[in-house]
Write an enzyme that holds these catalytic residues in place. Structure first.
Site, PDB file in Angstrom:
ATOM      1  N   GLY B 149       0.699  -1.182  -0.010  1.00  0.00           N
ATOM      2  CA  GLY B 149       0.119   0.082   0.150  1.00  0.00           C
ATOM      3  C   GLY B 149       0.739   1.144  -0.115  1.00  0.00           C
ATOM      4  O   GLY B 149       1.996   1.171   0.318  1.00  0.00           O
ATOM      5  N   CYS B 150       0.298   2.348  -0.115  1.00  0.00           N
ATOM      6  CA  CYS B 150       1.037   3.699  -0.368  1.00  0.00           C
ATOM      7  C   CYS B 150       1.457   4.208   0.971  1.00  0.00           C
ATOM      8  O   CYS B 150       2.772   4.237   1.277  1.00  0.00           O
ATOM      9  CB  CYS B 150      -0.075   4.555  -1.044  1.00  0.00           C
ATOM     10  SG  CYS B 150      -1.730   4.849  -0.291  1.00  0.00           S
TER      11      CYS B 150
END
Lengths: 346, 346, 346, 346
Positions: B149-150
């Site tokens: 994920g970011c």
């Protein structure tokens, strides 16, 4: 206290209207209708309004609401109000419609621009076009007030003195307008997503935006002859504000003095119009107010006037003018519940 | 040229990935799957890409696509990829999943945070967590790469050297992160409308954001013992960028020198990590690049380190790292098709 | 590799140019002059460029720089370049001036609009107006290239086919333009502060903006007779981008077909012009590229064409076109070092 | 009507204060001092205020102003107020200082954080820290009121009940705050330019921001023992608003109930504090108001409370609290001239 209600209260125009009515000195906000949020508190949708308007949203029932309220505001997509309003409702309740259904007096023009039949032609003659500064005597007596569009209000107010005083060539009018994104409403669509609007600028509705015939209708009335305009709206990455840059060729002999005199003659006494002369308006100067600011320049090279109007699209362009019209209709001070200057400059 | 495809190509992460693949020197972009826009050209959805990617969007068909492509990227809502991927597909095609389904190796953790059963447990052991800088040898051999994920990428990269080198108290880690609005995806919902995000700032997912267990999984592995973190994401009114401000108590004897040495030891040779020391990163410094910028300060008053990481959530936080992982997996230069510095500083 | 230098390298146009040159395949960036930051690294002013351009900024010395470089770009306030350039310098070094000093071939026009004497009249005849698509043969041989203004490039490219093909009434041209704030440069003044620009929209330079005579000069040349235009710039709250909405009355017999044919005739082969027909451009479609996107609509009601051009003011409107001109002048591929499509769509 | 004046009236905090005073029911705005704009009308600097405040700006003369006004607000850079205020002035005029000079009661703390000598130590004991909700009785009698900083107000109000009720570990407090750009003032510097702030996010003042000792002073007083905090401010691309995300370890036995009870005990009766429980505040919820909104979550995994406060930095964080303090001091209704809910929700 006059009892007021709003149908379509959770869109941006509706919510702005609610916030103005909730703080209005002569109004008791009685009824809020909603399509999507029945049973919820208004302040749960707009937490900024906690303590200011905690009414529970009800079904959209114009029949019932018109029995509970003396004035009812409609903030609905076009084509809906005209299905709801009846003569009986108008006999007991003043309707102020923020939508487009009762703005155009010529049904064929409506059909042409909206591509649909008008379902309430018999009430059109009852409707008054609610551009407050230009229609006060009629508004004061009307039970069906068609509140103008946001671009429309800005464009007509900016051009009215020039057209009415016969200072410009009617066929040369070009209106280049820009709006903030609240103008698109609180609708879940890709085009209105933050990342689709932010850091970009575009034109839309080029040659066919539906505010065009409204502008033409009112300018034609002021000119005393049919007036066709070029109107091009744009979208800017900001919440609020409309700026209209209006171009027209000057008639022979017309210069800065005549332009300035026309604006002064028409608007010097208006509390919601701020004449700025050659120091031009920016949208932030009128943000959060009901004021329209107007400036202008004459170009001696091209013999054109460039007149620039600015307003807050949710206030003077929607909810604020609706309140102003209510104030006129009910005999309140015209600025009751409305600010003419910004409380917070940024 | 290696043939590549993308399923879920018109969301923001997918589109960013497409734009990188379309300009990649070793890739032939072969297949674009879409849920909503089948039959349209990619460049009709993203007109900025006209001439760069005019492929026609096809049905989302992983089976067929895996026969046409050597690498397939999935950019889908969580829970969907794990329904699609099979052992057979993995035998003929490398899958790089930008979603969450294969990131957590412990199924019970997945169930706890995602509140749903995992539908593809048998493939979890095949999956490699694709944080490029930390997992290169595994990524190079994996056929199922779970792209992080970011927030996760930013937080883990910022904290990894401090945790691995045992410089901070594991129980004291607080990660306060901020993201631009592209992080919410190209989904039509009220929360993501321009006027709901613009001119405001908020926290969300407080105590329960799903990137938390990813961060904990990877930091625990680095620490050699279970590590729990406090993670709080916020939303800022901008398109791109993540900034993570990470707080931790220093172990005895640890100061600026040890912190700096740890970062240098871990990242000095990394082409996509920019160490800024005490001159701290801003998100614009890495916008439109695959770089993570990291700075830090030691507070002698509180005996804490404040380490700050910044990345572009759509590139290093999504599509860029996916390409980086593909580059590792296929033996391309790791920076093929990826920028490490901004071409345009604003 | 050709050695290149930039004087005025830390303003927005200069920095954009530096970032393009630093990544250009045929250029060795050799000299960066700065007024305010001598002795600092370029990448300390623009940390996004760390690793990409770490040159130390030097005194602004055109004499010395012209001996070290084969091409020198000037990005200076107007009136400064014309004090620096000499015949001797032009003999050994190609000068590409991003300022206004050499754009107007008629000195009296310069004096009228800039309210100051021109200090380098004798070199005006050497200067070529660097609108790449319209002046290629001249640019290819010039040693003094006057790079056009940002509004100018957008307006001329949008209107050129219509004027040259005699499709519109010359006296009716109105250009309503909007720019992002980078257009104001990296100058410390109140008007450019975040809070003065954000959430507002305004016109400025109404009737007297200095890009007007440039547009008139080039359109007059295309028309074969003197052409006066109405040009009004506006400021929008975004970093980059120019959109020009151009209005003109159609000549008799001209309709959509003729308009479309003219654009195709002039631009179908141009790699940096994207014709969008009636699907209109938005500034984000060309952000971070050297492309100008152009769309148009014919209004049968008003017999006008509304042609809309969009470009990135720092690239095609400044540094990008400067590189394009250098490419033409030095015989490189015209698109060397320049992107025509956006790598990152948001 | 009480006569009021403002020195430093054209900065953002000063202008916000002027706009509140101009609309205050008990105030006659008598004197506006300015450093840069003497002789101009206030409304020529802030055209939004035309008709609301057209006073001519005068020299900054505290001596003269204190003879004409009963209350004088100072909105000056730190170090300036303490050079101007004297015992004589305080005898005839209430001074409300929006700067930092009189906020810290311990001179050595001032010297340490501001790196300069304090020039008015003898008046420090007269000064009352003007955090309205916490110091009402003292404010009501003070002639020198030190209005708190913006971050300070938000942080202290959010943490006060938790500290005072002994619910959290004092040594664990971390305050992660974000501000809009008005917090930087109306100062012409590169960092505050639109294009330097827009589309980016950064931390600044990490470990050494000057609001830290204010927060520590007040929390220490509430705790009854020295309390050190970690405070990290950030800058977000928006005009107004502060959000403080505050982290602390819970004491044994403390859970959601105790936290909620503490907030209710301290603030249930406060008209300018809105308790939101676990539905967390966003800055837009309190924009343009004097309200502080507070929400909180308990994390059972980490045994921490995350308490989040939001306010408008120019109102509750500056001019609004200054007016609130004046209201307390002069015996007006505490909310006179102040809004607690947003008139316009966007």
């Amino acid at each position: 206290m006059v009892k007021a209600g709003v149908i379509g209260s959770t869109g941006y125009a509706g919510a702005q209207l609610v916030s103005l009515l909730a703080n209005h000195p002569h109004i008791s906000l009685t009824y809020l209708g909603s399509h999507s949020y029945v049973g919820k508190r208004f302040s749960s949708i707009y937490p900024s309004m906690q303590g200011s308007c905690d009414l529970v949203l009800e079904e959209e029932d114009i029949e019932g609401a018109s029995r509970r309220c003396s004035v009812l505001f409609l903030a609905l997509p076009h084509g809906m109000a005209s299905k709801l309003v009846t003569k009986e409702i108008l006999e007991r309740c003043v309707i102020i419609d923020l939508g487009a259904d009762y703005r155009l007096s010529d049904v064929s023009v409506y059909t042409q621009w909206y591509k649909s039949e008008h379902t309430s032609q018999h009430l059109l003659q009852e409707a008054v076009y609610g551009l407050s500064e230009l229609k006060r005597p009629l508004i004061a007596k009307a039970n069906l007030i068609a509140n103008p569009g946001c671009y429309t209000t800005c464009s007509i107010l900016t051009l009215a003195p020039l057209v009415a005083e016969n200072l410009i060539e009617r066929t040369s009018i070009i209106i280049d307008s820009v709006s903030g994104v609240t103008g698109a409403g609180r609708v879940e669509r890709t085009d209105s997503l933050f990342c689709e609007c932010n850091e970009s600028f575009k034109a839309y509705g080029v040659t066919d935006h539906r505010h065009t015939p409204e502008i033409e209708q009112e300018l034609s009335a002021l000119a005393g002859q049919k007036t066709v305009v070029q109107f091009t709206p744009h979208l800017a990455p900001m919440n609020r504000g409309i700026l209209s840059t209006c171009y027209a060729n000057l008639k022979d002999g017309v210069g800065e003095d005549e332009i300035g005199a026309a604006y002064a003659k028409w608007y010097a006494e208006e509390s919601f119009i701020r004449l700025m002369g050659t120091s031009l308006p920016e949208t932030r100067f009128v943000k959060n107010t009901n004021t329209t600011a107007i400036g202008w320049k004459v170009d001696p090279r091209t013999r054109r006037v460039i007149a620039i109007g600015a307003l807050d699209n949710l206030i003077k362009g929607a909810g604020g003018q609706a309140v102003q019209n209510m104030n006129i209709r009910f005999g309140f001070a015209e600025n009751a519940g409305l600010a003419s200057t910004v409380v917070n400059p940024l």
